[in-house]
Write an enzyme that holds these catalytic residues in place. Sequence first.
Site, PDB file in Angstrom:
ATOM      1  CB  ALA A 230      -3.652 -50.190 -52.574  1.00  0.00           C
ATOM      2  CD  GLU A 260      -5.033 -57.906 -59.806  1.00  0.00           C
ATOM      3  OE1 GLU A 260      -6.254 -57.893 -59.993  1.00  0.00           O
ATOM      4  OE2 GLU A 260      -4.487 -57.308 -58.875  1.00  0.00           O
ATOM      5  CG  HIS A 278      -8.156 -57.755 -56.774  1.00  0.00           C
ATOM      6  ND1 HIS A 278      -7.698 -56.949 -57.783  1.00  0.00           N
ATOM      7  CD2 HIS A 278      -8.857 -56.930 -55.974  1.00  0.00           C
ATOM      8  CE1 HIS A 278      -8.099 -55.707 -57.591  1.00  0.00           C
ATOM      9  NE2 HIS A 278      -8.809 -55.667 -56.497  1.00  0.00           N
ATOM     10  N   GLY A 280      -9.645 -58.377 -51.639  1.00  0.00           N
ATOM     11  CA  GLY A 280      -9.840 -57.257 -50.712  1.00  0.00           C
ATOM     12  C   GLY A 280     -11.289 -56.840 -50.551  1.00  0.00           C
TER      13      GLY A 280
END
Length: 526
Positions: A230, A260, A278, A280
């Site tokens: 998330a 990040e 990351h 996703g």
Amino acid sequence: MKVLVTDPLSEEGVKVFQESPDIEVDVVTDLTPEELKGIIGDYHALVIRSTTRVTAEIIEGAHNLKVIGRAGTGLDNVDIPAVSKKGIVVMNTPGGNTITAAEHTIGMIMALSRNIPQATASLKQGKWEKGKFQGWELFNKTLGIIGVGRIGRLVAERAKGMKMKVIAYDPYIKPDTIERLDVEPVSFDELLQRSDYITIHAPRTDETANMINRETIARMKRGAMLINCARGGIVNENDLYDALESGHLSGAALDVFSKEPPGKTKLMSLPNFICTPHLGASTKEAQDKVATDVAKQIVAYLLYGSVENAVNVPGISPELITTLRPYAILAERMGSLQTQLADSAILEVQINYSGTVTDYDMSPLTTAMLKGLLTPILKDEVNFVNAPLIATERGIKVVESKTKTSEDFSSLIKLTVKTSDTENIVSGTIFGNKLIRILRINKFYLEAIPEGHNLLITNLDRPGVIGRITSTLGRYEVNISRMQVGEEKDKEQNVIFLATNVSVNDEILEELRNLDDVFSVRRVEL
Ligand code: NAD
Ligand code: MLT
């Protein structure tokens, strides 16, 4: 009209610009902030993903810029207040990567259970470690989902396909709505205690930041696994390290990090930790979708003035914008205040407009109110276009009414919100043409400016209480910029609406709550 794309955007999106008449597009990635500042003045639209940082300084020279489009959802990299001040519309494309993100989560659960990344690395080193990588079946295991919005629901569906038992915690969705998904609604504590796998699908908010920490991990089953695809910062990475190292958790998979890129942190050294940078939303399909969506939205705005998925402007016609914008801001802040007052799922919203404001179409104001109501829960996922739809999907009943006359003010907005255990009333008005004021919070009448970092305090109306509050804040070097006191005479109670220079942290809140004659203290961010 000139469009500048500064982060890698799918070709499909670039093609939308190239095929649009009167639009010229330049794709220039890897710009330094100084380089971007140097060229931004030539462009009418800017397209970004998560890398380009749009700061107040950069947009200082953006004299022609009308719109910023984010291919994707998150807008942490855009200074929205600064951009809004310049009248630049900000759009995003929530929902375009839902399936992709759900599939990534399932991929993480499987990879974690069967040690696929570790076994791949070992085999590539020429080893054959069959015994070392024994895994676990998913069949009959309990998956706990935190946040059953768009992605959480798809993860639930897919996990049930693998015959997992699915339980979920989402305090903002009615339990019967969760049951209709064939998922068992549970409390946070029950989710922690019962789950073999816990996956997070809530946005990062004040409430979810650091939600998975030493104390909550300790309440998880020994041997459980944790997955976060998330937002970074929901899981405390130091506490996760300790839990993986001690074996309390048998594995964890992170796609998102508090910083990040995270660099080579100590988590990376653990064999039972797996991760992706990351990814996703990173599939061809999702990137084509968010890129074409954002490009079409930008073209529609530049060529026809139509606004879609805007996060900072309600859909009000240009002729009425000056008159209605202050009311839209008021309605949005009243909605946000109401959610911050609510302690359980919102079931019904009644919005009453009275006075001269009723001469206009009220629907953009109701939409603005719903956006304000949902933003503390959903962050960038909600905008001025999807807010009514999301409210309906969440089973929130919205009742709008109008009264032609308003007794004491030329116009008044009254917002009543019913939750599963209480009802709160907030009303507000505009003084002059644009001064936004909250006039009532439940039984307390005041004239508060709903803006910035605030504290809402209720206390006994007794000498010395306000002094204790202000000196506590002073001790922590929190500066008070405004203070409004409302009273309820028969109960000898006050409400204090106090604006501070910074967001007050949990430690100070706790200290304020423990002061004599103070009943409640809430942080309110507006
Ligand atoms: P959504 O808005 O549809 O759903 C979020 C859900 O979280 C809502 O149902 C909300 O009620 C719930 N929630 C809010 N606060 C909560 C709390 N304190 N406890 C439990 N639940 C809470 O959002 P979505 O589209 O499903 O996205 C979920 C998250 O995934 C977002 O943070 C989104 O930004 C992120 N995301 C990440 C990637 C990626 O690349 N890793 C891709 C897409 C989305
Ligand atoms: C989003 O905000 O859309 C996702 O996190 C993916 C991305 O950053 O593009």
